[in-house]
Write a protein that holds these residues in place. Structure first.
Motif, PDB file in Angstrom:
ATOM      1  N   ASP A   1       0.833  -1.191   0.000  1.00  0.00           N
ATOM      2  CA  ASP A   1       0.000   0.000   0.000  1.00  0.00           C
ATOM      3  C   ASP A   1       0.881   1.259   0.000  1.00  0.00           C
ATOM      4  O   ASP A   1       0.697   2.158   0.802  1.00  0.00           O
ATOM      5  N   ARG A   2       1.882   1.257  -0.840  1.00  0.00           N
ATOM      6  CA  ARG A   2       2.863   2.330  -1.018  1.00  0.00           C
ATOM      7  C   ARG A   2       3.907   2.429   0.076  1.00  0.00           C
ATOM      8  O   ARG A   2       4.968   3.008  -0.092  1.00  0.00           O
ATOM      9  N   LYS A   3       3.608   1.895   1.262  1.00  0.00           N
ATOM     10  CA  LYS A   3       4.544   2.042   2.371  1.00  0.00           C
ATOM     11  C   LYS A   3       5.671   1.011   2.214  1.00  0.00           C
ATOM     12  O   LYS A   3       5.403  -0.188   2.159  1.00  0.00           O
ATOM     13  N   PRO A   4       6.924   1.477   2.153  1.00  0.00           N
ATOM     14  CA  PRO A   4       8.010   0.517   1.948  1.00  0.00           C
ATOM     15  C   PRO A   4       8.176  -0.390   3.167  1.00  0.00           C
ATOM     16  O   PRO A   4       8.249   0.089   4.286  1.00  0.00           O
ATOM     17  N   VAL A   5       8.203  -1.691   2.952  1.00  0.00           N
ATOM     18  CA  VAL A   5       8.475  -2.614   4.048  1.00  0.00           C
ATOM     19  C   VAL A   5       9.880  -3.181   3.913  1.00  0.00           C
ATOM     20  O   VAL A   5      10.435  -3.692   4.862  1.00  0.00           O
ATOM     21  N   LEU A   6      10.446  -3.096   2.747  1.00  0.00           N
ATOM     22  CA  LEU A   6      11.847  -3.459   2.539  1.00  0.00           C
ATOM     23  C   LEU A   6      12.491  -2.356   1.708  1.00  0.00           C
ATOM     24  O   LEU A   6      11.973  -1.976   0.660  1.00  0.00           O
ATOM     25  N   TRP A   7      13.614  -1.843   2.200  1.00  0.00           N
ATOM     26  CA  TRP A   7      14.311  -0.745   1.519  1.00  0.00           C
ATOM     27  C   TRP A   7      15.602  -1.267   0.927  1.00  0.00           C
ATOM     28  O   TRP A   7      16.464  -1.738   1.672  1.00  0.00           O
ATOM     29  N   ASP A   8      15.751  -1.137  -0.376  1.00  0.00           N
ATOM     30  CA  ASP A   8      17.062  -1.315  -0.993  1.00  0.00           C
ATOM     31  C   ASP A   8      17.876  -2.499  -0.510  1.00  0.00           C
ATOM     32  O   ASP A   8      18.997  -2.342  -0.046  1.00  0.00           O
TER      33      ASP A   8
ATOM     34  N   LEU B   1      20.530 -10.543   8.555  1.00  0.00           N
ATOM     35  CA  LEU B   1      19.818  -9.780   9.589  1.00  0.00           C
ATOM     36  C   LEU B   1      19.071  -8.646   8.908  1.00  0.00           C
ATOM     37  O   LEU B   1      19.651  -7.883   8.139  1.00  0.00           O
ATOM     38  N   LEU B   2      17.794  -8.563   9.254  1.00  0.00           N
ATOM     39  CA  LEU B   2      16.916  -7.694   8.489  1.00  0.00           C
ATOM     40  C   LEU B   2      16.058  -6.885   9.441  1.00  0.00           C
ATOM     41  O   LEU B   2      15.580  -7.400  10.454  1.00  0.00           O
ATOM     42  N   ASN B   3      15.923  -5.612   9.189  1.00  0.00           N
ATOM     43  CA  ASN B   3      14.873  -4.841   9.850  1.00  0.00           C
ATOM     44  C   ASN B   3      14.513  -3.681   8.928  1.00  0.00           C
ATOM     45  O   ASN B   3      15.058  -2.588   9.029  1.00  0.00           O
ATOM     46  N   THR B   4      13.609  -3.954   8.051  1.00  0.00           N
ATOM     47  CA  THR B   4      13.201  -3.062   6.961  1.00  0.00           C
ATOM     48  C   THR B   4      14.363  -2.825   5.985  1.00  0.00           C
ATOM     49  O   THR B   4      14.200  -2.964   4.801  1.00  0.00           O
ATOM     50  N   ARG B   5      15.564  -2.516   6.537  1.00  0.00           N
ATOM     51  CA  ARG B   5      16.732  -2.459   5.645  1.00  0.00           C
ATOM     52  C   ARG B   5      17.627  -3.626   6.029  1.00  0.00           C
ATOM     53  O   ARG B   5      17.449  -4.244   7.087  1.00  0.00           O
TER      54      ARG B   5
ATOM     55  N   LEU C   1      12.476   6.926   9.632  1.00  0.00           N
ATOM     56  CA  LEU C   1      12.177   6.157   8.419  1.00  0.00           C
ATOM     57  C   LEU C   1      10.699   5.775   8.383  1.00  0.00           C
ATOM     58  O   LEU C   1      10.029   5.893   7.360  1.00  0.00           O
ATOM     59  N   ASN C   2      10.199   5.363   9.549  1.00  0.00           N
ATOM     60  CA  ASN C   2       8.786   4.989   9.624  1.00  0.00           C
ATOM     61  C   ASN C   2       7.879   6.159   9.306  1.00  0.00           C
ATOM     62  O   ASN C   2       6.868   6.012   8.623  1.00  0.00           O
ATOM     63  N   GLU C   3       8.257   7.309   9.832  1.00  0.00           N
ATOM     64  CA  GLU C   3       7.406   8.476   9.592  1.00  0.00           C
ATOM     65  C   GLU C   3       7.399   8.857   8.120  1.00  0.00           C
ATOM     66  O   GLU C   3       6.362   9.220   7.569  1.00  0.00           O
TER      67      GLU C   3
ATOM     68  N   SER D   1       7.883   6.784   5.655  1.00  0.00           N
ATOM     69  CA  SER D   1       7.083   5.764   4.962  1.00  0.00           C
ATOM     70  C   SER D   1       5.599   6.061   5.078  1.00  0.00           C
ATOM     71  O   SER D   1       4.840   5.945   4.121  1.00  0.00           O
ATOM     72  N   GLN D   2       5.217   6.436   6.289  1.00  0.00           N
ATOM     73  CA  GLN D   2       3.811   6.721   6.546  1.00  0.00           C
ATOM     74  C   GLN D   2       3.347   7.888   5.667  1.00  0.00           C
ATOM     75  O   GLN D   2       2.255   7.872   5.124  1.00  0.00           O
ATOM     76  N   GLU D   3       4.240   8.869   5.538  1.00  0.00           N
ATOM     77  CA  GLU D   3       3.935  10.053   4.730  1.00  0.00           C
ATOM     78  C   GLU D   3       3.704   9.657   3.261  1.00  0.00           C
ATOM     79  O   GLU D   3       2.784  10.137   2.616  1.00  0.00           O
ATOM     80  N   ILE D   4       4.583   8.747   2.771  1.00  0.00           N
ATOM     81  CA  ILE D   4       4.441   8.284   1.394  1.00  0.00           C
ATOM     82  C   ILE D   4       3.075   7.650   1.204  1.00  0.00           C
ATOM     83  O   ILE D   4       2.376   7.890   0.227  1.00  0.00           O
ATOM     84  N   LYS D   5       2.663   6.856   2.204  1.00  0.00           N
ATOM     85  CA  LYS D   5       1.390   6.153   2.116  1.00  0.00           C
ATOM     86  C   LYS D   5       0.228   7.144   2.166  1.00  0.00           C
ATOM     87  O   LYS D   5      -0.673   7.130   1.324  1.00  0.00           O
ATOM     88  N   ASN D   6       0.282   8.045   3.163  1.00  0.00           N
ATOM     89  CA  ASN D   6      -0.841   8.959   3.362  1.00  0.00           C
ATOM     90  C   ASN D   6      -1.040   9.899   2.178  1.00  0.00           C
ATOM     91  O   ASN D   6      -2.149  10.186   1.780  1.00  0.00           O
ATOM     92  N   LYS D   7       0.087  10.396   1.636  1.00  0.00           N
ATOM     93  CA  LYS D   7      -0.043  11.357   0.544  1.00  0.00           C
ATOM     94  C   LYS D   7      -0.038  10.692  -0.821  1.00  0.00           C
ATOM     95  O   LYS D   7      -0.053  11.376  -1.845  1.00  0.00           O
ATOM     96  N   GLU D   8       0.044   9.358  -0.825  1.00  0.00           N
ATOM     97  CA  GLU D   8      -0.005   8.590  -2.069  1.00  0.00           C
ATOM     98  C   GLU D   8       1.061   9.017  -3.062  1.00  0.00           C
ATOM     99  O   GLU D   8       0.796   9.215  -4.253  1.00  0.00           O
ATOM    100  N   PHE D   9       2.295   9.202  -2.550  1.00  0.00           N
ATOM    101  CA  PHE D   9       3.426   9.481  -3.415  1.00  0.00           C
ATOM    102  C   PHE D   9       3.866   8.208  -4.121  1.00  0.00           C
ATOM    103  O   PHE D   9       3.697   7.126  -3.576  1.00  0.00           O
ATOM    104  N   PRO D  10       4.493   8.349  -5.281  1.00  0.00           N
ATOM    105  CA  PRO D  10       5.123   7.147  -5.846  1.00  0.00           C
ATOM    106  C   PRO D  10       6.382   6.853  -5.046  1.00  0.00           C
ATOM    107  O   PRO D  10       6.978   7.753  -4.446  1.00  0.00           O
TER     108      PRO D  10
END
Lengths: 265, 430
Positions: free
Chosen positions: A23-30, A217-221, A248-250, A252-261
């Motif tokens: 839903d646009r929010k990154p759960v895995l980064w790079d 070892l993984l935690n989003t990144r 980072l979480n904030e 991500s949340q912003e990307i989701k809320n504002k529907e950014f690519p």
């Protein structure tokens, strides 16, 4: 050093610049890593770190926001026959009308091909795989009668029946008894001794050192990827399990809320 | 009555055709429905069924005739469109699938009814019979229509047989199917299209309003009888066919009656009977098993009491009157106790003389075993679960009736044949 990503000498799979979003929010980064052939590999991290997401994305079950995955230096679609996936036990309805041997036989379907019925050889392979997980006595049982550990063994037998070279297993030790856990670990070690590679999503730190040759070892990144001894350090574990990446979480949340690519198109 | 006999004699060729048609249509929709049911997509069938109505009406409006092939194509287009809209809405908005289904179903059906009303009030020569699409009319399955519907039905049956193993896999474990390289998207498209086709041909006999029942009720009933998938699917087809057969019969005996509701009533009756009487899963069977368990607990408790009394009197063959027995276990109502004694006597565990009872050799053995299991379980709870000795009795009261001979053997070996229970009572072995 807050990060330690080592490259495998003889990589069996390569993940390059992989980003996955829900839903646009990154759960895995790079995520960028290589995994060595012939080893038992643990993918570890706290709840919600994206462990299952990583292997699902690698198996092509989730769309990638960016990056690519290569297995045996090829695209997954070209080497499907060599790769096997064991989903979490809870993702299927165990009340489905099927016998244990039917489920194991499903591991042969892609080899049997469309329109054809399973051959005698497929049935023998299925029985053989049930034997490897000590479940041959349950072949004729209805799957709804199995315990959690037995269900996991059946899933494992189905994966073995695929005769693959690279296996991805999502939380195979969750909710299983000690005997099953031991049996599975022995089997994994046996498989790696034969040159097969097994990637296991796992979250028990206590057993990790003993079970795995290589750990991610993984935690989003990606925090670390390398031989168990070099990666399971207090510092790297603290980095994985401790420090919350609030900013980072904030973002991500912003990307989701504002529907950014997620990436500029 | 006469009409019934006439129908059952199958003298009239049109009766034969109508019956054949109704049977094939309902059987094929039950076959396709089996997989919708297993994929837990029952409501999808309902949505398609309602969504084909505007397609049928549009096809009629555009062509001005009741050509079955055109009607099928029209129905297929709107039915298929509705499913794609449901998927689109679910994926692209915050609306969940159940809401999307309800929305799409009502808007398509509403539009269909509008068109139907428009046709009925218009000047269309061939419109008679179009309203049969609402509630079905098996008797209208004649001539060329029937040939076309039959071919589609047989095609569906053939497709199900051809793709049986793949459809099974995507219904059980979609992710695994996808990773093992099966064309999952394509197979799901196939199942969707087959669902739409099953609905399209089924509505002649059942009608759009009730068509979902023909997809789902037969497999739901069949699931009660077996755990073996091919058998379940076959049973679903038979149940569907039988309902279709009854529909044809009703249609013949009473032509003014819509067939759909009757077919659905028959299918539902089969489902109800299955829920009640199926072995293992049925309600009656479960009740019977509970009753058997209750009787087992009762009789074993009586034997245990006899055994305790025998130990006290140091004579296992001692006789006791009914009142004496009742005073040991006053919590059991007298009629129930009488029943237990009667059963035990009949099974050879007790001997009755005048109004008194004594243990037989078999009864002594069985009483002894219950006492042994009770005490072994108490040892197990104290040694393995570290419970206090005064907390273990209640659990043992139940477990003594549950433990099977295999578990008994395991328990004995695990505990290494202890002599005494946590209350220092002797554990009797044979």
């Amino acid at each position: 050093m807050k990060k330690k990503i080592l490259q495998a000498d003889n990589p069996v799979t390569e993940v390059h610049d992989l980003t996955v979003t829900y839903d646009r929010k990154p759960v895995l980064w790079d995520i960028d890593l290589t995994l060595p052939k012939g080893s038992v590999i643990g993918v570890m991290g706290p709840n919600g770190a994206g462990k299952s997401t990583l292997i699902k994305a690698m198996m092509g079950l989730l769309p990638l926001a960016s990056g690519y995955v290569k297995m045996f230096d090829e695209k997954l679609d070209d080497v499907r026959e060599q790769v096997s996936y064991v989903p979490q036990r809870g993702t299927v309805d165990w009340d489905f009308p099927a016998l244990v041997k039917d489920v194991v036989l499903m591991g042969r379907y892609s080899k049997i091909g469309l329109f054809k019925r399973p051959r005698q050889s497929d049935k023998e392979i299925a029985m053989d795989c049930l034997r490897k997980v000590n479940m041959e006595a349950f072949a004729e049982r209805q799957i709804s009668q199995l315990s959690g550990g037995q269900q996991q063994r059946v899933f494992l037998a189905r994966a073995l029946a695929q005769h693959a070279d690279l296996y991805f297993m999502d939380e195979p030790f969750v909710g299983v008894d000690m005997a099953t856990e031991k049996a599975i670990v022995d089997l994994l070690q046996e498989m790696s001794a034969k040159g097969k590679t097994v990637v296991v999503v796992h979250h028990d730190l206590q057993t990790a050192r003993q079970y795995f040759d290589w750990i991610v070892l993984l935690n989003t990144r990606l925090v670390a990827s390398g031989p168990t001894k070099e990666v399971l350090t207090d510092e790297l574990l603290a980095e994985t399990y401790g420090g919350k990446l609030t900013l980072l979480n904030e973002v991500s949340q912003e990307i989701k809320n504002k529907e950014f690519p997620n990436r500029e198109e | 009555m006469e009409a019934l006999l006439e129908f059952l004699s199958f003298q009239d060729p049109s009766v034969r055709m109508v019956t054949l048609g109704a049977v094939i249509l309902t059987a094929s929709s039950a076959l396709v429905g089996s997989f919708t049911f297993l994929k837990k997509k029952a409501l999808i069938g309902d949505a398609v069924a309602h969504a084909v109505l505007p397609g049928v009406c549009l096809a009629f409006l555009l062509s001005g005739e009741k050509n079955p092939l055109l009607l099928i194509i029209g129905a297929f287009i709107t039915g298929w469109l509705s499913l794609n809209i449901i998927d689109f809405v679910t994926n692209e908005s915050k609306i969940k699938e159940d809401t999307a289904i309800a929305l799409v179903l009502s808007v398509f059906f509403g539009f269909g009814i509008l068109l139907l009303t428009f046709i009925q009030h218009g000047d269309y020569a061939e419109q008679s019979g179009l309203d049969h699409f609402l509630f079905g009319q098996a008797a209208s399955l004649v001539g060329e229509d029937l040939i076309i519907f039959l071919s589609v039905g047989l095609l569906l049956i053939a497709l199900i047989l051809l793709f049986f193993k793949e459809l099974t896999l995507i219904s059980f474990d979609r992710q695994f199917a996808q990773t093992s390289g099966l064309p999952v998207k394509w197979l799901e498209l196939l199942l969707t299209s087959m669902t739409v086709l099953a609905v399209v041909i089924g509505i002649q006999a059942v009608g759009v309003v009730l068509m979902a029942a023909m997809l789902i009720t037969p497999p739901a009933a069949a699931r009660y009888w077996t755990d073996y998938l091919p058998r379940m699917v076959l049973l679903a087809a038979i149940f569907g066919a039988f309902s279709g057969f009854s529909g044809a019969l009703i249609s013949y005996v009473s032509p003014a009656m819509p067939t759909g509701p009757w077919i659905v009533m028959v299918a539902t009756t089969i489902a109800l009977l299955s829920i009640l009487f199926a072995p293992a899963r049925g309600i009656i069977f479960k009740m019977k098993r509970q009753q058997e368990n209750q009787l087992k607990i009762l009789t074993e408790n009586i034997l245990k009491s006899f055994y305790h009394l025998g130990q006290k009197h140091q004579d296992m063959k001692h006789r006791y009157s009914f009142d004496e027995i009742h005073s040991i276990r006053p919590s059991i109502p007298k009629p129930r106790l009488k029943k237990g004694l009667r059963v035990l006597e009949k099974e050879g565990f007790l001997r009755k003389k005048e109004n008194s009872y004594r243990l037989s050799a078999e009864g002594t053995e069985k009483g002894k075993r219950v006492v042994k299991l009770h005490r072994l379980w108490e040892v197990y709870l104290t040694e393995y679960l570290y419970l206090d000795p005064d907390h273990v009795h209640d659990s043992a009261e139940t477990m003594e009736h549950v433990i099977t001979p295999e578990l008994e053997k395991k328990l004995e070996e695990m505990l290494n044949y202890p002599d005494r229970d946590p209350h220092d009572e002797e554990i009797p072995y044979t």
